[in-house]
Write a protein that holds these residues in place. Structure first.
Motif, mmCIF file in Angstrom:
data_model
loop_
_atom_site.group_PDB
_atom_site.id
_atom_site.type_symbol
_atom_site.label_atom_id
_atom_site.label_comp_id
_atom_site.label_asym_id
_atom_site.label_seq_id
_atom_site.Cartn_x
_atom_site.Cartn_y
_atom_site.Cartn_z
ATOM 1 N N PRO A 1 0.814 -1.217 0.000
ATOM 2 C CA PRO A 1 0.000 0.000 0.000
ATOM 3 C C PRO A 1 0.850 1.271 0.000
ATOM 4 C CG PRO A 1 -0.841 -1.565 1.597
ATOM 5 C CD PRO A 1 0.489 -2.084 1.136
ATOM 6 N N ASP B 1 -5.731 12.160 -4.733
ATOM 7 C CA ASP B 1 -6.742 12.492 -5.744
ATOM 8 C C ASP B 1 -6.832 14.007 -5.748
ATOM 9 O OD1 ASP B 1 -8.686 12.394 -7.650
ATOM 10 O OD2 ASP B 1 -10.278 11.698 -6.323
ATOM 11 N N SER C 1 -7.689 3.174 5.213
ATOM 12 C CA SER C 1 -8.219 4.275 4.408
ATOM 13 C C SER C 1 -9.701 4.495 4.708
ATOM 14 C CB SER C 1 -8.055 3.966 2.918
ATOM 15 O OG SER C 1 -8.768 4.887 2.136
ATOM 16 N N GLU D 1 -3.032 -1.251 -12.686
ATOM 17 C CA GLU D 1 -3.174 -1.001 -14.111
ATOM 18 C C GLU D 1 -2.792 -2.310 -14.790
ATOM 19 O OE1 GLU D 1 -1.218 1.824 -17.467
ATOM 20 O OE2 GLU D 1 -1.884 2.794 -15.617
ATOM 21 N N PHE E 1 -8.313 0.067 -1.774
ATOM 22 C CA PHE E 1 -7.845 0.761 -0.571
ATOM 23 C C PHE E 1 -7.636 -0.204 0.583
ATOM 24 C CE2 PHE E 1 -9.855 4.037 -3.084
ATOM 25 C CZ PHE E 1 -8.906 5.038 -3.035
ATOM 26 N N ILE F 1 -2.504 7.250 -1.760
ATOM 27 C CA ILE F 1 -3.157 7.507 -3.041
ATOM 28 C C ILE F 1 -3.730 8.911 -3.023
ATOM 29 C CG2 ILE F 1 -5.022 6.841 -4.602
ATOM 30 C CD1 ILE F 1 -4.643 3.987 -3.696
ATOM 31 N N SER G 1 -7.555 0.343 -15.240
ATOM 32 C CA SER G 1 -6.976 0.949 -14.035
ATOM 33 C C SER G 1 -8.047 1.060 -12.960
ATOM 34 C CB SER G 1 -6.456 2.348 -14.352
ATOM 35 O OG SER G 1 -5.464 2.288 -15.346
ATOM 36 N N PHE G 2 -7.674 0.682 -11.741
ATOM 37 C CA PHE G 2 -8.574 0.821 -10.604
ATOM 38 C C PHE G 2 -7.766 0.834 -9.319
ATOM 39 C CE2 PHE G 2 -8.082 -3.635 -11.510
ATOM 40 C CZ PHE G 2 -8.047 -4.266 -10.279
ATOM 41 N N ARG G 3 -8.426 1.254 -8.245
ATOM 42 C CA ARG G 3 -7.765 1.363 -6.936
ATOM 43 C C ARG G 3 -8.423 0.420 -5.945
ATOM 44 N NH1 ARG G 3 -8.175 7.939 -6.705
ATOM 45 N NH2 ARG G 3 -6.443 8.355 -8.121
ATOM 46 N N GLY H 1 -3.355 2.479 -0.241
ATOM 47 C CA GLY H 1 -3.968 1.493 -1.124
ATOM 48 C C GLY H 1 -3.039 1.188 -2.279
ATOM 49 N N VAL H 2 -3.566 0.467 -3.243
ATOM 50 C CA VAL H 2 -2.781 0.089 -4.417
ATOM 51 C C VAL H 2 -3.548 0.511 -5.666
ATOM 52 C CG1 VAL H 2 -1.768 -1.832 -5.709
ATOM 53 C CG2 VAL H 2 -1.752 -1.865 -3.217
ATOM 54 N N GLU H 3 -2.829 1.141 -6.578
ATOM 55 C CA GLU H 3 -3.410 1.480 -7.870
ATOM 56 C C GLU H 3 -2.988 0.403 -8.858
ATOM 57 O OE1 GLU H 3 -3.829 5.663 -9.018
ATOM 58 O OE2 GLU H 3 -2.433 6.079 -7.376
#
Length: 137
Positions: free
Chosen positions: A50, A55, A89, A67, A85, A53, A81-83, A63-65
């Motif tokens: 993690p 925004d 978080s 792709e 958490f 993140i 692509s998604f996240r 968290g982890v992004e």
């Protein structure tokens, strides 16, 4: 007679505009929120530790992004692509963090990832699994 004609003309134009708006709204909804199934595997060397993140100016927490290249049942590839958490978080949804080697079923619309879930290898269509396996090797 003129009033009646003006009334019917106004009602007709209003119905045409309302119908056009409804069609545009339905298309927007379908393009953004109706997903198709894609399959992916987290590569064995993917870093799932993690990280913070951001925004814009907001820190959304750890968290982890992801792709990932993913395939639909027709064999078409898309990079999605998604996240995900971490529990620390405020945006945590109770999801387990995908780990390297995990297979995922990802719902993706034309514009975004709508959702994801873990999937067992034996539930992935054979042609898709063979394409995923080529990426892993």
């Amino acid at each position: 007679m003129r009033r009646r004609l003006a009334f019917y003309l106004t009602v007709g134009v209003s119905l045409v505009l309302l119908s056009a708006f409804a069609l545009v709204a339905k298309q927007y909804y379908n393009d953004h929120y109706v997903g198709s199934d894609y399959y992916a595997m987290i590569p064995t060397d993917y870093d799932v530790s993690p990280q913070a993140i951001p925004d814009g100016n907001i820190d959304m927490g750890p968290g982890v992004e992801f792709e990932l290249p993913a395939y639909n049942e027709e064999g078409e590839v898309a990079v999605l692509s998604f996240r995900v958490f971490s529990p620390e978080s405020d945006f945590y949804h109770g999801d387990d963090m995908p780990q390297p080697g995990d297979y995922l079923l990802i719902k993706a619309s034309k514009h975004l990832v709508v959702g994801w879930d873990f999937v067992e290898e034996n539930k992935i269509p054979i042609p898709v699994l063979s394409r995923i396996s080529l990426l892993a090797s």
